[in-house]
Design a protein around this motif. Structure first.
Motif, PDB file in Angstrom:
ATOM      1  N   LYS A 418      24.570  61.021  19.776  1.00 60.60           N
ATOM      2  CA  LYS A 418      23.260  60.890  19.138  1.00 60.60           C
ATOM      3  C   LYS A 418      22.217  61.672  19.917  1.00 60.60           C
ATOM      4  N   LEU A 419      21.149  62.027  19.205  1.00 63.86           N
ATOM      5  CA  LEU A 419      20.051  62.756  19.824  1.00 63.86           C
ATOM      6  C   LEU A 419      19.246  61.821  20.728  1.00 63.86           C
ATOM      7  N   VAL A 420      18.857  62.341  21.891  1.00 60.49           N
ATOM      8  CA  VAL A 420      18.101  61.557  22.863  1.00 60.49           C
ATOM      9  C   VAL A 420      16.896  62.371  23.314  1.00 60.49           C
ATOM     10  N   ALA A 421      15.739  61.737  23.358  1.00 66.12           N
ATOM     11  CA  ALA A 421      14.518  62.394  23.842  1.00 66.12           C
ATOM     12  C   ALA A 421      14.391  62.170  25.346  1.00 66.12           C
ATOM     13  N   GLU A 422      14.181  63.292  26.088  1.00 64.70           N
ATOM     14  CA  GLU A 422      13.964  63.203  27.532  1.00 64.70           C
ATOM     15  C   GLU A 422      12.594  63.774  27.865  1.00 64.70           C
ATOM     16  N   PHE A 423      11.826  62.985  28.610  1.00 68.86           N
ATOM     17  CA  PHE A 423      10.445  63.348  28.921  1.00 68.86           C
ATOM     18  C   PHE A 423      10.329  63.898  30.345  1.00 68.86           C
ATOM     19  N   ASN A 424       9.524  64.932  30.470  1.00 64.72           N
ATOM     20  CA  ASN A 424       9.141  65.420  31.801  1.00 64.72           C
ATOM     21  C   ASN A 424       8.008  64.507  32.271  1.00 64.72           C
ATOM     22  N   LYS A 425       8.381  63.454  32.973  1.00 64.35           N
ATOM     23  CA  LYS A 425       7.435  62.376  33.254  1.00 64.35           C
ATOM     24  C   LYS A 425       6.178  62.862  33.975  1.00 64.35           C
ATOM     25  N   THR A 452      15.843  64.935  14.635  1.00 71.19           N
ATOM     26  CA  THR A 452      16.348  66.271  14.281  1.00 71.19           C
ATOM     27  C   THR A 452      15.186  67.181  13.862  1.00 71.19           C
ATOM     28  N   ARG A 453      14.275  66.637  13.037  1.00 73.30           N
ATOM     29  CA  ARG A 453      13.101  67.417  12.628  1.00 73.30           C
ATOM     30  C   ARG A 453      12.242  67.783  13.837  1.00 73.30           C
ATOM     31  N   LEU A 454      12.049  66.823  14.750  1.00 72.25           N
ATOM     32  CA  LEU A 454      11.241  67.057  15.948  1.00 72.25           C
ATOM     33  C   LEU A 454      11.880  68.131  16.827  1.00 72.25           C
ATOM     34  N   GLN A 455      13.229  68.074  16.928  1.00 75.80           N
ATOM     35  CA  GLN A 455      13.957  69.052  17.749  1.00 75.80           C
ATOM     36  C   GLN A 455      13.768  70.469  17.194  1.00 75.80           C
ATOM     37  N   GLY A 456      13.840  70.594  15.858  1.00 77.81           N
ATOM     38  CA  GLY A 456      13.665  71.904  15.233  1.00 77.81           C
ATOM     39  C   GLY A 456      12.265  72.453  15.431  1.00 77.81           C
ATOM     40  N   GLU A 457      11.256  71.604  15.334  1.00 82.04           N
ATOM     41  CA  GLU A 457       9.865  72.046  15.500  1.00 82.04           C
ATOM     42  C   GLU A 457       9.580  72.450  16.938  1.00 82.04           C
ATOM     43  N   LEU A 458      10.172  71.705  17.910  1.00 81.74           N
ATOM     44  CA  LEU A 458       9.989  72.084  19.324  1.00 81.74           C
ATOM     45  C   LEU A 458      10.627  73.437  19.606  1.00 81.74           C
ATOM     46  N   ALA A 459      11.773  73.703  18.924  1.00 82.88           N
ATOM     47  CA  ALA A 459      12.434  75.000  19.113  1.00 82.88           C
ATOM     48  C   ALA A 459      11.553  76.148  18.623  1.00 82.88           C
ATOM     49  N   ASP A 478       7.925  72.054  27.261  1.00 88.40           N
ATOM     50  CA  ASP A 478       7.817  71.742  28.688  1.00 88.40           C
ATOM     51  C   ASP A 478       7.508  70.262  28.935  1.00 88.40           C
ATOM     52  N   LEU A 479       7.077  69.540  27.885  1.00 91.50           N
ATOM     53  CA  LEU A 479       6.792  68.109  28.012  1.00 91.50           C
ATOM     54  C   LEU A 479       7.965  67.239  27.564  1.00 91.50           C
ATOM     55  N   LEU A 480       8.762  67.785  26.659  1.00 92.75           N
ATOM     56  CA  LEU A 480       9.781  66.960  26.007  1.00 92.75           C
ATOM     57  C   LEU A 480      10.928  67.829  25.518  1.00 92.75           C
ATOM     58  N   THR A 481      12.166  67.360  25.732  1.00 96.46           N
ATOM     59  CA  THR A 481      13.349  68.023  25.164  1.00 96.46           C
ATOM     60  C   THR A 481      14.172  66.986  24.402  1.00 96.46           C
ATOM     61  N   ILE A 482      14.817  67.454  23.350  1.00 95.96           N
ATOM     62  CA  ILE A 482      15.679  66.567  22.565  1.00 95.96           C
ATOM     63  C   ILE A 482      17.065  67.189  22.508  1.00 95.96           C
ATOM     64  N   GLU A 483      18.049  66.443  23.033  1.00 91.09           N
ATOM     65  CA  GLU A 483      19.421  66.964  23.103  1.00 91.09           C
ATOM     66  C   GLU A 483      20.408  65.908  22.619  1.00 91.09           C
TER      67      GLU A 483
END
Length: 655
Positions: A418-425, A452-459, A478-483
């Motif tokens: 599953k997709l997981v959001a990781e934050f650059n704290k 999935t939509r958020l991941q595409g927009e960040l890309a 640089d603030l957030l990645t979704i993998e």
């Protein structure tokens, strides 16, 4: 009327004689009677106490022993937060109305029921149809439990209307009961005065704990919460495995609005409750096949809402398969409840299982059936069997933070991606400050499609999210990645569901006495209680024909051998006739009598008498004791005893 042998005739049930017997032989009596008594409180005398103890002993065997249940004994006094959390403080209430002139308090649903039933009885009288007699205690001049019927004919439409209301009475809310009182001019039957609109009355007895009263509490209205609060310990005791059940027998208290029906509506009573914990995803029961063909009389909710009380006789297996009963475990306990009630002597033709309708369903239940027993007051709920889902454990866990859950090792680990959001704290906190936590909560609540939509927009360089108050926040890679990440689950954690059979032992005891009572045509004044040996207060009466000293060794010998066999017996060596001695013990439900006569002294023989048929057999003392032991423990019946011993012809006794 009791289930009598086919060769016996009996006088029709006479409630006044029945109540006189219970009073005279001290089965039970109003508590504090010499001080005027308090409604809804009763003391049990010797036969009533023994009968209740025997019912409890059989209940333990039938459920705790046979089902390998874990018995607990929890406290009666309960801190208020427990019942605030469980919902009892807010919801454990009945609707009451007041007589507008006298101030007398009546339970609203009982008032409607009693008045409409009285009108229907009056209609039958007017039409010349035999009606059920109205129950009144003229001897004690108590207030009437039902409105007295008058011979007034109703229209056919009124009859149907009243019967429809009565069929679904338990489904009416308080305001709806008030509307019924107004629409049908329902008044206090004792005074003919109008009554107020219904208001709720909480049935719990409030108290306080500690010398200064700083800890409010309640006397428990049921034993269930004691089970749930000890769930973690019980689960550990059971090696972390479900399904399993806990069981408890104990006192409970309900401040009934207007208790009038003897043991059927009291303020202090003994309950026997079971909490069976089951996996919410698998409510099958491993022993369901053993009861699948047990036939029950079922009154489902749809039939009641349609205005009918017609039961359907059905195998419990079919009822579960058709979805009438919610699941196998609930169905299993309905069948086991039926078997228990029949075993202790309840008349099966006067037993039905009624499903709760929508409005009467307890706040915690997803399905509920009552074992109702018919008696002189009508149909009375004596056992409730509910699927409480996970309500109780969930609310107590939420309140206390204590994990009331099952952790179950999976045979095969579950692999998921599953997709997981990781934050650059560091950067995230510096950018959004005090809004950081709120933004992370928004993203944490997103489903796979949203991530999935958020991941595409960040890309594409950046994206924007909106808070509940309409503020927008710009997010960059640089603030957030979704993998996508792989997860391996080896442990399944869940809150179990609970199936709860709950027995009102006082009600069962009273109805059992009614079902067992009858009078012989030739001796109407003396009643008989045809209690099964398994619950009878005294199993055997020993009757020496004479008080002469030569009988004493035999009486001691027979008494001792019965005690060693675990059989409770009594000796009646009074100077009254043997017939009277047997008759007064028939009133106590004693199933067997042993007579020691002069032939017993000379030949060591003894006669055996059976209560219902009054048939007598004779045999050598040890042989008769062996037969009695088999009769009491249920390994043989009276027909088999008659095959093993010759009939007594009445001429063996020689002086």
């Amino acid at each position: 009327m009791a289930n009598l042998p086919v060769n016996k005739t009996a006088h029709p049930f006479d409630k006044s004689r029945f109540e006189a017997l219970l009073n005279r032989r001290f089965f039970y009596a109003p508590a504090f009677e010499i001080y005027g008594g308090v409604a809804g409180l009763y003391d049990y005398g010797p036969p009533g106490s023994s009968l209740q103890s025997n019912i409890i002993a059989e209940w333990r065997k039938h459920f705790i022993v046979e089902e390998h249940m874990l018995e607990v004994d929890t406290t009666i006094m309960t801190p208020a937060p427990v019942f605030e959390t469980s919902g009892h403080v807010a919801r454990f209430a009945d609707w009451m109305v007041k007589d507008l002139k006298t101030g007398d308090v009546l339970r609203a649903d009982h008032l409607v029921k009693n008045v409409l039933e009285a009108r229907l009885a009056g209609d039958k009288e007017a039409r010349g149809i035999a009606a059920q007699p109205v129950k009144e205690d003229d001897k004690k001049k108590k207030k009437k439990d039902k409105a007295k019927p008058t011979a007034v004919k109703l229209s056919d439409e009124q009859v149907v209307e009243y019967e429809t209301i009565l069929a679904q009475l338990d489904n009416y809310s308080g305001p709806e009961l008030g509307e019924l009182c107004k629409k049908y001019n329902i008044r206090n039957p004792d005074t003919d005065n109008e009554v107020s609109d219904p208001v709720q009355f909480n049935l719990m007895f409030a108290s306080s704990i500690g010398p200064t009263g700083q800890h409010p509490g309640f006397l428990r209205p049921e034993t269930a919460q004691g089970h749930f609060l000890n769930f973690s310990r019980l689960l550990e005791f059971n090696n972390g495995r479900v399904p399993f059940a806990s069981a408890q027998i104990g006192r409970s208290f309900r401040n009934e609005i207007s208790p009038r029906a003897g043991l059927l509506r009291v303020r202090e009573f003994t309950m026997a409750e079971i909490e069976h914990y089951v996996d919410p995803e698998d409510k099958k029961h491993e022993r369901f096949a053993e009861v699948r063909d047990v036939e029950l009389d079922l009154l489902d909710r749809h039939t009641q809402v349609a205005g009918s009380t017609q039961v359907t006789r059905m195998k419990i297996g079919d009822a579960v398969d058709k979805g009438i009963v919610a699941n196998e475990t609930l169905g299993y306990f309905l069948a086991r409840i039926h078997q228990f009630l029949i075993k202790i002597g309840i008349n099966p033709s006067r037993l039905r299982f009624r499903q709760h309708m929508g409005n009467e369903m307890a706040h915690y239940a997803t399905d509920c059936w009552d074992a109702e027993l018919h008696n002189s007051y009508g149909w009375t709920e004596c056992v409730g069997c509910a699927d409480r889902a996970a309500y109780d454990l969930t609310v107590h866990m939420a309140k206390t933070g204590h994990p009331l859950v099952v952790r179950q090792a999976l045979k095969e680990p579950i692999i998921t991606e599953k997709l997981v959001a990781e934050f650059n704290k560091k950067s995230f906190g510096k950018t959004f400050g005090k809004d950081s936590a709120a933004i992370q909560t928004i993203i944490g609540g997103m489903d796979e499609a949203q991530l999935t939509r958020l991941q595409g927009e960040l890309a594409q360089g950046s994206t924007t999210i909106t808070s509940s108050d309409g503020r927008e926040f710009k997010l960059t890679p640089d603030l957030l990645t979704i993998e996508k990440k792989t997860f391996k689950q080896s442990i399944r954690e869940f809150t179990p569901n609970v199936i709860e059979p709950s027995f009102g032992l006082g009600r069962i005891l009273y109805v059992l006495l009614e079902h067992s009572f009858w009078s012989r045509e030739q001796d109407v004044e003396r009643g008989v209680l045809s209690l099964p040996a398994v619950v009878a207060p005294t199993k055997v009466l020993i009757v020496p024909l004479s008080a002469k000293t030569e009988f004493e060794p035999l009486v001691r010998e027979v008494s001792s051998k019965l005690r060693k066999a675990g059989i409770f017996s009594r000796v009646d060596d009074s100077n009254t006739s043997i017939g009277k001695r047997y008759a007064r013990n028939d009133e106590l439900g004693t199933p067997y009598g042993l007579t020691l006569d002069f032939a017993s002294v000379q030949k060591r023989t003894m006669t055996l008498r059976e209560r219902d048929t009054t048939g007598q057999l004779i045999g050598e003392i040890d042989e008769v004791i062996g037969i009695v032991t088999g009769l009491v423990d249920g390994t043989i019946d009276w027909a088999e005893a008659c095959r093993r011993l010759p009939a007594y012809d009445g001429v063996q006794a020689v002086e």
